[in-house]
Scaffold this active site. Sequence first.
Site, short mmCIF file in Angstrom:
data_model
loop_
_atom_site.label_atom_id
_atom_site.label_comp_id
_atom_site.label_asym_id
_atom_site.label_seq_id
_atom_site.Cartn_x
_atom_site.Cartn_y
_atom_site.Cartn_z
N PHE A 233 11.99 4.08 6.19
CA PHE A 233 12.31 2.95 6.99
C PHE A 233 11.21 1.68 7.06
CE2 PHE A 233 14.24 6.69 9.05
CZ PHE A 233 15.62 6.27 8.99
N ASP B 217 0.01 17.06 11.69
CA ASP B 217 0.11 16.99 10.00
C ASP B 217 -1.07 16.54 9.60
OD1 ASP B 217 1.12 16.77 7.49
OD2 ASP B 217 1.87 14.91 7.66
N LEU C 53 0.67 -1.39 -0.10
CA LEU C 53 0.01 -0.01 0.04
C LEU C 53 0.66 1.35 0.10
CD1 LEU C 53 -2.70 -0.99 2.88
CD2 LEU C 53 -3.05 -0.92 0.01
N1 ADE Z 1 -2.36 2.71 3.77
C1 ADE Z 1 -1.75 2.88 4.97
N2 ADE Z 1 -2.49 2.35 5.86
C2 ADE Z 1 -3.34 2.17 5.40
C3 ADE Z 1 -4.69 1.44 5.79
N3 ADE Z 1 -4.70 1.45 7.15
N4 ADE Z 1 -5.68 1.33 4.98
C4 ADE Z 1 -5.43 1.40 3.79
N5 ADE Z 1 -4.48 1.71 3.38
C5 ADE Z 1 -3.52 1.97 3.97
#
Ligand code: ADE
Length: 780
Positions: free
Chosen positions: A496, A634, A491
Amino acid sequence: MHLFLLLILQATAAIGQIDPAHCRYPLGMEDGRIKDDALKASSQWHETTGPQYARLNREEGHGAWCPAAQPSVSQYLEVDLGRLTFLTVIGTQGRYIRNSGNEFAREYRVNYSRDGKLWKSWRNRQGNEVNAYNSVIKDLRPPIVTRYVRLLPVTRLSTTICMRVELYGCSWDDGLISYSAPEGQRMQPPGYPIANLNDSTYDGVHERGKLFGGLGQLTDGVIGQDDFTRTHEYSVWPGYDYLGWKNDSLEHVEMEFVFDRQRNFTSMKVHSNNMFSRDVKIFSSVSCWFKPHFVWEAEPVEFRTVLDDRNPSARYVTVDLNHRTAKSLRCRFYFADVWMMFSEISFQSGNKHTHVQTKVQNTSVTPDDGKTPILIGCLVTIILLLVIIIFLILWCQYVCKVLEKTLIKQALVFPTACGGGYAEPDITQCTPHQCFHSNAPHYAETDIVRLQGVTGSNMYAVPALTVDSLTRKDISAAEFPRQQLIFREKLGEGQFGEVHLCEAEGLPEFLGEGSPLPDRDGHSVLVAVKQLRADATSQARNDFLKEIKIMSRLNDPNIIRLLCVCVSSDPLCMVTEYMENGDLNMFLSQREIESTLTHANNIPSVSLSDLLHMAVQISSGMKYLASLNFVHRDLATRNCLLDRRLTIKIADFGMSRNLYSSDYYRIQGRAVLPIRWMAWESILLGKFTTASDVWAFGVTLWEIFTLCKEQPYSLLSDEQVIENTGEFFRNQGRQIFLYAPPLCPPSLFELMMRCWSRDIPDRPTFEGLYQALKPHVNQS
Ligand code: ADE
């Protein structure tokens, strides 16, 4: 500008003590400062030759004033100068009407009046009433102190005569309108020429050895010389410049001075001869009485001079008048020797300097009552003040700029520890002092728990949690068997670590009864797994653990939920709920506002109601964070995630996805700051609070109502955004605000604007924002 020059000229004149030789300024016939209604005539030939046409070098009407009758001394042109004036020169012309006329007055007399009632004829220094001039420019010797002037043309021929005139001089600010004194005497010492010490230009009455009701040599501007027998004027007699008295017939010399109005006298200056070799000395003492209204005051001012037997120079003796108020003064001058001789007397009253010897020049006919020195003082003060103000403004701007640059530099070299995440405002606000201590690279190591610094740049902050003290027992989330996490797709990615979509086998059972379950994809449970790289620094590792600790404490429907962790072995993982619709920025930027067109063409859309609902959810999540004193640092649409049902949950991805890197301002490759979402105090002072989260919430609202089609301040470069921050700080109306998005209801834009208030107390709270936004949802 012209007026300003005139003022300067007057001011210079007052300072420079201009004498009659310099007091030759046109008084305003030609340039119109003397108005038509100040001009009168005994008669006029025709209405086109009235007194208003008697202006030097002007061709209006029929080109001049021409009296109706054959000129005789009964015909006159009268000029009202508007105030007492020291008149030194008269200029005359005839009528030329564009070279077709040649009528002019070869000769004229001058009459004058100080009060418009009592008229006097001007006489020359020899005391003769001269009735004619034949020159165009004529010096008046002696000059006249007057307000009204009459010119009386004289001709012996039976022709029409016409006149155009200019008068020259300067304002008579002394206000002295007459003095009285004993007649001056003659000095007839054996072996010396006779010195006649009378007041030969006195224009008052001479009666029984006394002068009264006029002005004369004591106010003609001519100072006597050291040797009283020598004179400034040609063809006059020895002693002409002085008015002198002998002590044989007089015990003292008593003089009375009458002024135009009541004045507050500070001093009197008497110009006296001191030629002791000829038995002349300045006076030994003087007593002055004051008449403020109708009665003389009993108490005199007394003044004793310091006599000088060494220096025979004529001099001004200054007599202190102790700020006594009067319209008339009577002074008794006592002899110090056989003779006493004065050539000039002047008075200083109030803050005005009046001097009979030096006249303030004037080119205006507006009365100023001798306010010129005040005027100078005011002018000089104003100029000085302006210079100081300009200097201060420039200095302030310079200092502000330097300060701002320093602060920006400091804020920007600020390591990631201060650059984002949640923080407790009152305890762990980043201040430049905390963040830039030379031996402490950043205070995260001692005060702040970094949460998502691993996969992003952000962190949450909690007080007094040290790296060393953070162990597994601090983490309240349960350890999940990592072999039950089945990778589906990536995703996101950061410096890091990475975020993966995973299937979590047996998670519902693992979490147990009562625990809210994440959405199921069929039978499997999908989760987002954030994983620390194996080669991450120990700093990143600790930040990752701290992030877990904080997240495990948060429990709100609009904050992303930590489900479990894998920290018993590497790589460290945290498991959160999976949000099918990704982040809000991506979601909105791919949609249009709902309309018949979007329906007809099957274009992905959102309604205004959806947008408002999103705003309410974010405000609700932030309200929760604020209630725990957590500062996000943020907040932006990129950090809000949406599930299948469009529920929004605030998360914090920081730089975990390179996609949004342009939203962060990078300095020297180190700190990354979301400057377009940051409050001025966060950028300039490194100060992050719930109030600066409110500012970011305003920007987030703006993003929502522009459907994330544009970056905030898209027309400004990063550097310009920082410059604009300086303007927000200065709050002088030069700051650029984000525009009102067309989709946004005006009341909502007002709310956004309040979030960007310069002063923190003027910004709304999240509770207030939530309450203000909630009603909109049902309305739309
Ligand atoms: N990208 C990063 N964290 C996520 C999440 N919890 N659900 C969907 N996309 C993501």
